[in-house]
Design a protein around this motif. Structure first.
Motif, PDB file in Angstrom:
ATOM      1  N   ILE A 164      21.113 161.733  31.993  1.00  0.00           N
ATOM      2  CA  ILE A 164      20.698 161.548  33.280  1.00  0.00           C
ATOM      3  C   ILE A 164      21.271 162.813  34.321  1.00  0.00           C
ATOM      4  N   ALA A 165      20.429 163.750  34.908  1.00  0.00           N
ATOM      5  CA  ALA A 165      21.188 164.392  36.488  1.00  0.00           C
ATOM      6  C   ALA A 165      21.278 163.359  37.592  1.00  0.00           C
ATOM      7  N   LEU A 166      22.599 164.112  37.760  1.00  0.00           N
ATOM      8  CA  LEU A 166      23.014 163.507  38.967  1.00  0.00           C
ATOM      9  C   LEU A 166      22.357 164.446  40.788  1.00  0.00           C
TER      10      LEU A 166
ATOM     11  N   LYS B 130      20.251 167.101  41.189  1.00  0.00           N
ATOM     12  CA  LYS B 130      19.282 168.166  39.913  1.00  0.00           C
ATOM     13  C   LYS B 130      18.865 169.215  40.043  1.00  0.00           C
ATOM     14  N   TYR B 131      17.709 169.400  38.890  1.00  0.00           N
ATOM     15  CA  TYR B 131      16.634 170.298  38.500  1.00  0.00           C
ATOM     16  C   TYR B 131      16.165 170.643  38.495  1.00  0.00           C
ATOM     17  N   TRP B 132      15.014 170.283  39.442  1.00  0.00           N
ATOM     18  CA  TRP B 132      13.812 171.064  39.434  1.00  0.00           C
ATOM     19  C   TRP B 132      13.345 172.263  40.358  1.00  0.00           C
ATOM     20  N   GLY B 133      12.657 172.771  39.373  1.00  0.00           N
ATOM     21  CA  GLY B 133      11.876 174.532  39.810  1.00  0.00           C
ATOM     22  C   GLY B 133      12.656 175.000  39.055  1.00  0.00           C
TER      23      GLY B 133
ATOM     24  N   SER C  54      14.006 162.341  26.352  1.00  0.00           N
ATOM     25  CA  SER C  54      14.270 162.299  25.750  1.00  0.00           C
ATOM     26  C   SER C  54      14.044 163.339  25.339  1.00  0.00           C
ATOM     27  N   SER C  55      13.554 164.758  25.627  1.00  0.00           N
ATOM     28  CA  SER C  55      13.537 165.752  25.593  1.00  0.00           C
ATOM     29  C   SER C  55      14.835 166.415  25.675  1.00  0.00           C
ATOM     30  N   SER C  56      15.329 165.808  26.299  1.00  0.00           N
ATOM     31  CA  SER C  56      16.672 166.842  26.508  1.00  0.00           C
ATOM     32  C   SER C  56      17.807 165.541  25.315  1.00  0.00           C
TER      33      SER C  56
ATOM     34  N   GLY D 137      13.254 175.165  25.192  1.00  0.00           N
ATOM     35  CA  GLY D 137      12.896 174.724  25.061  1.00  0.00           C
ATOM     36  C   GLY D 137      12.968 173.432  25.326  1.00  0.00           C
ATOM     37  N   SER D 138      13.927 173.070  26.944  1.00  0.00           N
ATOM     38  CA  SER D 138      13.770 171.552  28.006  1.00  0.00           C
ATOM     39  C   SER D 138      14.671 172.049  28.193  1.00  0.00           C
ATOM     40  N   GLY D 139      14.587 172.199  29.463  1.00  0.00           N
ATOM     41  CA  GLY D 139      15.622 172.701  31.200  1.00  0.00           C
ATOM     42  C   GLY D 139      16.710 171.838  30.386  1.00  0.00           C
ATOM     43  N   SER D 140      16.570 170.097  30.414  1.00  0.00           N
ATOM     44  CA  SER D 140      18.122 168.866  30.629  1.00  0.00           C
ATOM     45  C   SER D 140      18.829 169.349  29.801  1.00  0.00           C
ATOM     46  N   ALA D 141      17.405 169.871  28.233  1.00  0.00           N
ATOM     47  CA  ALA D 141      18.198 170.145  26.633  1.00  0.00           C
ATOM     48  C   ALA D 141      19.362 170.429  26.595  1.00  0.00           C
ATOM     49  N   THR D 142      20.018 171.716  27.880  1.00  0.00           N
ATOM     50  CA  THR D 142      21.503 172.700  27.554  1.00  0.00           C
ATOM     51  C   THR D 142      21.915 171.812  27.903  1.00  0.00           C
ATOM     52  N   ARG D 143      22.356 170.750  28.881  1.00  0.00           N
ATOM     53  CA  ARG D 143      23.185 169.528  29.063  1.00  0.00           C
ATOM     54  C   ARG D 143      23.588 168.907  28.070  1.00  0.00           C
ATOM     55  N   SER D 144      22.876 168.274  26.864  1.00  0.00           N
ATOM     56  CA  SER D 144      22.412 167.310  26.413  1.00  0.00           C
ATOM     57  C   SER D 144      23.742 168.256  25.277  1.00  0.00           C
TER      58      SER D 144
ATOM     59  N   SER E 208       4.323 165.689  33.939  1.00  0.00           N
ATOM     60  CA  SER E 208       5.028 166.825  33.099  1.00  0.00           C
ATOM     61  C   SER E 208       5.534 166.625  33.793  1.00  0.00           C
ATOM     62  N   SER E 209       7.417 166.900  33.785  1.00  0.00           N
ATOM     63  CA  SER E 209       8.188 167.236  34.635  1.00  0.00           C
ATOM     64  C   SER E 209       8.122 169.435  35.130  1.00  0.00           C
ATOM     65  N   THR E 210       7.805 170.044  34.162  1.00  0.00           N
ATOM     66  CA  THR E 210       6.998 171.335  34.035  1.00  0.00           C
ATOM     67  C   THR E 210       6.192 171.425  35.508  1.00  0.00           C
TER      68      THR E 210
ATOM     69  N   GLY F 196       4.646 169.615  37.561  1.00  0.00           N
ATOM     70  CA  GLY F 196       5.207 169.101  38.159  1.00  0.00           C
ATOM     71  C   GLY F 196       6.297 169.842  39.224  1.00  0.00           C
ATOM     72  N   MET F 197       7.424 170.287  38.218  1.00  0.00           N
ATOM     73  CA  MET F 197       8.467 170.953  39.703  1.00  0.00           C
ATOM     74  C   MET F 197       6.765 172.432  39.522  1.00  0.00           C
ATOM     75  N   LEU F 198       6.392 172.658  38.731  1.00  0.00           N
ATOM     76  CA  LEU F 198       6.154 174.372  39.169  1.00  0.00           C
ATOM     77  C   LEU F 198       4.656 173.911  40.860  1.00  0.00           C
TER      78      LEU F 198
ATOM     79  N   MET G  25      17.113 158.865  41.223  1.00  0.00           N
ATOM     80  CA  MET G  25      14.937 159.078  40.182  1.00  0.00           C
ATOM     81  C   MET G  25      14.862 160.723  39.697  1.00  0.00           C
ATOM     82  N   ASP G  26      14.178 160.399  38.084  1.00  0.00           N
ATOM     83  CA  ASP G  26      13.158 161.706  38.087  1.00  0.00           C
ATOM     84  C   ASP G  26      12.171 161.153  37.658  1.00  0.00           C
ATOM     85  N   ALA G  27      11.591 162.338  37.083  1.00  0.00           N
ATOM     86  CA  ALA G  27       9.756 162.820  36.841  1.00  0.00           C
ATOM     87  C   ALA G  27       8.985 161.267  36.235  1.00  0.00           C
ATOM     88  N   GLY G  28       9.678 160.211  36.825  1.00  0.00           N
ATOM     89  CA  GLY G  28       8.559 158.829  36.214  1.00  0.00           C
ATOM     90  C   GLY G  28       9.196 157.752  38.050  1.00  0.00           C
TER      91      GLY G  28
HETATM   92  O1  PMV Z   1      14.203 168.726  31.714  1.00  0.00           O
HETATM   93  P1  PMV Z   1      12.870 168.865  31.373  1.00  0.00           P
HETATM   94  O2  PMV Z   1      12.016 169.963  31.820  1.00  0.00           O
HETATM   95  O3  PMV Z   1      12.426 167.532  31.145  1.00  0.00           O
HETATM   96  O4  PMV Z   1      12.912 168.965  33.215  1.00  0.00           O
HETATM   97  C1  PMV Z   1      14.274 167.800  33.826  1.00  0.00           C
HETATM   98  C2  PMV Z   1      13.184 167.393  35.736  1.00  0.00           C
HETATM   99  C3  PMV Z   1      14.638 165.960  36.018  1.00  0.00           C
HETATM  100  O5  PMV Z   1      14.722 165.215  34.785  1.00  0.00           O
HETATM  101  C4  PMV Z   1      13.550 165.361  37.041  1.00  0.00           C
HETATM  102  C5  PMV Z   1      16.078 166.712  36.622  1.00  0.00           C
HETATM  103  C6  PMV Z   1      17.373 167.160  35.609  1.00  0.00           C
HETATM  104  O6  PMV Z   1      17.870 167.233  36.295  1.00  0.00           O
HETATM  105  O7  PMV Z   1      17.064 166.632  34.394  1.00  0.00           O
END
Ligand code: PMV
Length: 320
Positions: free
Chosen positions: A12-14, A16-19, A100-102, A132-139, A186-188, A190-192, A277-280
């Motif tokens: 979970i992002a403390l 956030k990544y958005w954009g 779950s994509s992370s 694949g999914s931005g947040s996955a790079t952190r997981s 979707s987060s993609t 939403g951010m675009l 809160m995130d994209a939900g």
């Molecule tokens: O990794 P994505 O493309 O699902 O985007 C994640 C976006 C947020 O969850 C809202 C913020 C974040 O940094 O995880």
């Protein structure tokens, strides 16, 4: 045939990544900072050498966009790859609204790499997971993880970087699971949309680096009050940028604000708890381990279900 299985926890992002600063390479418009969370996990097996590409999630064959995303990521790892079967299981309900994509893309790249016998450095795998999914790079990493924007045009320096391990600090993250509403953006998307239409988006990206700098200091010092303030600020600024989009984007439901209110009341009564809160619609609450039970009781009064999570370790290969 070569086969391997890997496990990764969601994060979970403390901050956030958005954009996105580069859509094709999936490079972020903001740096971010997250906490990897157990016991929730994705377990993924990649089996190279099948007759046709197939991806299964929780016993269901994936089709269309979802399947394409997985095989696109594997094509990047190896453009001459053999066909494969990917089997993935989440030990947590998708309805928990945890990314779950992370964990999914982190486990995927790790299993695929192990099954091919390559054993690439984890930083390199974290770049592929990002695609694949931005947040996955952190997981790919355990505990407290920063994801810098990076400066290189090819994005090779934009991946998760661990700043403190899972055992650094005994905190908890509770998830207030709220009633599901209509299907969300979707987060993609939403951010675009935010990036394209919100006049607040430039201000959001301008503020984000400072949030991460301050959060890093608070994490290293184990200063929960300082971190909590930044966590709420980052989440609300991200949502403010979406609320100002055209048309507005709002992931909140009535229960979201009820949970936020419950957290504010807890704080007023002396319990250190901070929301994000995130994209939900779900609300995630950060607190000290010792306060988790009081937070759980308060959230249970406003949520359908409450999940209790703790700092989790890095993604790992469990068989190959
Ligand atoms: O990794 P994505 O493309 O699902 O985007 C994640 C976006 C947020 O969850 C809202 C913020 C974040 O940094 O995880």
């Amino acid at each position: 045939m070569s086969i391997a299985t890997a496990i990764a926890h969601p994060n979970i992002a403390l901050c956030k990544y958005w954009g996105k600063r580069d859509r094709a390479l999936n490079l972020p418009a903001t740096p971010s900072l997250s906490l990897t969370l157990a016991p929730f996990a994705t377990r993924t097996t990649v089996n190279w050498g099948a007759e046709a590409d197939e991806a299964w999630l929780n016993g269901q064959l994936l089709e269309g966009k979802e399947a394409r995303r997985i095989f696109m990521c594997l094509d990047l790892l190896d453009p001459w790859r053999p066909r494969c079967v990917v089997t993935s299981e989440n030990n947590f309900p998708t309805a928990a609204g945890l990314a779950s994509s992370s964990s999914g893309f982190a486990a995927l790249v790790l299993a695929a790499d192990a099954a091919s016998g390559r054993g690439r450095p984890v930083e390199e795998l974290a770049v592929f997971a990002r695609r694949g999914s931005g947040s996955a790079t952190r997981s790919l990493f355990g505990g407290w993880v920063e994801w810098p924007m990076g400066a290189r045009a090819d994005g090779a320096d934009s991946h998760g970087v661990p700043i403190a391990g899972a055992d650094h600090w005994d905190v908890r993250m509770l998830v207030a699971v709220l009633a599901p509403g209509p299907k969300e953006t979707s987060s993609t998307d939403g951010m675009l949309h935010t990036q394209r239409t919100s006049p607040y988006f430039p201000v959001w990206t301008e503020c984000a680096p400072n949030d991460v700098d301050e959060a890093r200091v608070a994490v290293k010092a184990c200063d929960l009050e300082a971190l909590g303030r930044i966590v709420e600020r980052s989440a609300m600024r991200m949502h403010a940028s979406m609320l100002a989009a055209d048309p507005p984007l709002c992931y909140w439901r009535a229960g979201t604000l009820a949970a936020v209110e419950a957290v504010r009341r807890l704080r007023a009564s002396g319990v250190g708890a901070w929301y994000t809160m995130d994209a939900g619609p779900n609300v995630k609450v950060l607190c000290a381990a010792a306060d988790a039970e009081r937070v759980r009781v308060a959230l249970a009064a406003v949520a359908e279900r409450v999940e209790l999570l703790e700092p989790g370790g890095p993604a790992r290969v469990v068989s190959s």
